[in-house]
Design a protein around this motif. Structure first.
Motif, PDB file in Angstrom:
ATOM      1  N   VAL A  32     -64.892 -59.866 -33.702  1.00 20.14           N
ATOM      2  CA  VAL A  32     -63.723 -59.056 -33.349  1.00 20.14           C
ATOM      3  C   VAL A  32     -62.660 -59.169 -34.437  1.00 20.14           C
ATOM      4  N   CYS A  33     -62.423 -60.387 -34.914  1.00 19.47           N
ATOM      5  CA  CYS A  33     -61.426 -60.580 -35.968  1.00 19.47           C
ATOM      6  C   CYS A  33     -61.837 -59.868 -37.254  1.00 19.47           C
ATOM      7  N   VAL A  34     -63.131 -59.941 -37.570  1.00 18.77           N
ATOM      8  CA  VAL A  34     -63.630 -59.248 -38.760  1.00 18.77           C
ATOM      9  C   VAL A  34     -63.423 -57.752 -38.603  1.00 18.77           C
ATOM     10  N   VAL A  55     -63.433 -53.825 -26.697  1.00 20.77           N
ATOM     11  CA  VAL A  55     -64.721 -54.496 -26.572  1.00 20.77           C
ATOM     12  C   VAL A  55     -65.426 -53.910 -25.358  1.00 20.77           C
ATOM     13  N   THR A  56     -66.648 -53.423 -25.548  1.00 21.09           N
ATOM     14  CA  THR A  56     -67.369 -52.812 -24.431  1.00 21.09           C
ATOM     15  C   THR A  56     -68.655 -53.560 -24.123  1.00 21.09           C
ATOM     16  N   SER A  83     -61.103 -54.827 -22.718  1.00 23.94           N
ATOM     17  CA  SER A  83     -62.538 -54.698 -22.462  1.00 23.94           C
ATOM     18  C   SER A  83     -62.811 -53.625 -21.423  1.00 23.94           C
ATOM     19  N   VAL A  84     -63.917 -52.926 -21.619  1.00 25.13           N
ATOM     20  CA  VAL A  84     -64.354 -51.896 -20.684  1.00 25.13           C
ATOM     21  C   VAL A  84     -65.854 -52.072 -20.465  1.00 25.13           C
ATOM     22  N   VAL A 108     -63.430 -51.360 -32.681  1.00 24.63           N
ATOM     23  CA  VAL A 108     -64.342 -51.341 -31.541  1.00 24.63           C
ATOM     24  C   VAL A 108     -65.472 -52.325 -31.786  1.00 24.63           C
ATOM     25  N   VAL A 109     -65.754 -53.170 -30.796  1.00 26.98           N
ATOM     26  CA  VAL A 109     -66.927 -54.037 -30.825  1.00 26.98           C
ATOM     27  C   VAL A 109     -67.734 -53.746 -29.568  1.00 26.98           C
ATOM     28  N   HIS A 110     -68.911 -53.155 -29.753  1.00 23.78           N
ATOM     29  CA  HIS A 110     -69.808 -52.894 -28.632  1.00 23.78           C
ATOM     30  C   HIS A 110     -70.728 -54.093 -28.415  1.00 23.78           C
ATOM     31  N   LEU A 111     -71.007 -54.398 -27.154  1.00 21.80           N
ATOM     32  CA  LEU A 111     -71.964 -55.441 -26.791  1.00 21.80           C
ATOM     33  C   LEU A 111     -73.062 -54.819 -25.937  1.00 21.80           C
TER      34      LEU A 111
END
Length: 216
Positions: A32-34, A55-56, A83-84, A108-111
């Motif tokens: 996330v920081c990157v 963040v998803t 987060s969603v 955006v960070v998707h998981l």
């Protein structure tokens, strides 16, 4: 009222999920920081909230517990993170792209869940393949089943992954599959690359299931 054994099972599942989150939190927060280009994010500017790091995760699918939803929820409210948990459908895979197009998020960070691996997988690209039936072999490619016809087959992440050092149990991946994980990644990357410079950083991390990576 829940039967005592049912409640104990539920409590055990919650403890397992939280332990799993703790195990993957270091990579997720680092990523996330990157993705957010630490130090470059504008804070407290009000709507449309250009400070937000989205963040998803995905909801459970076919009754399978999805650790991406647990991890995303656990990170909600950490710093600028919102987060969603997305539904596993077209509306879900289009959500983040819409926010990026409107300039409503800084990163955006998707998981997502990858139950065929024991590692945390950082996806370096999304592919122009429309989500097909889960588990169906060779359900399509960017020619036979594109998300957007005539557009690039592959879009690289817009996050600066050169600033990320992986640990044992964390790997790079060049294929996010051909299901909704890949489609959400491609759609969001496309939206980012159609925006202004500097591009909104977009990254994707696949998490293994607890069954394939037991919690110590």
């Amino acid at each position: 009222m829940d039967h005592p054994q049912q409640q104990q099972s539920h409590d055990a599942e919650q403890r397992t999920a939280l332990a799993y989150c703790a195990g993957c939190a270091a990579l997720l927060i680092t990523l996330v920081c990157v993705a957010a280009r630490a130090g470059d994010v504008v804070v407290d500017q009000g709507p449309p909230r250009p400070d937000v790091i989205l963040v998803t995760g995905f909801r459970d699918f076919n009754g399978e517990e999805n650790p991406s939803a647990v991890a995303a929820t656990r990170l909600n409210g950490t710093g600028s993170i919102t987060s969603v948990v997305l539904p596993v459908d077209e509306a879900g895979v289009s959500y983040a792209a819409g926010l990026v197009s409107r300039g409503a998020v800084a990163a955006v960070v998707h998981l997502g869940l990858e139950d065929a691996t024991r590692d945390l997988r950082v996806e370096v690209a999304g592919h122009n393949i429309l989500a097909g039936p889960r588990g169906a072999p060779h359900s399509g490619n960017c020619t036979t089943r594109p998300v957007f016809a005539g557009e690039p087959c592959t879009l690289a992440t817009t996050a600066n992954l050169g600033r990320l050092t992986l640990r044992p149990g964390e790997t790079w991946s060049t294929s996010a599959g051909d299901f909704f994980c890949n489609e959400v990644y491609y759609r969001t990357l496309r939206a980012a690359r159609r925006g202004s410079v500097p591009l909104v950083p977009v990254a994707f991390v696949h998490l293994p299931s607890e069954a394939t990576r037991p919690v110590d």
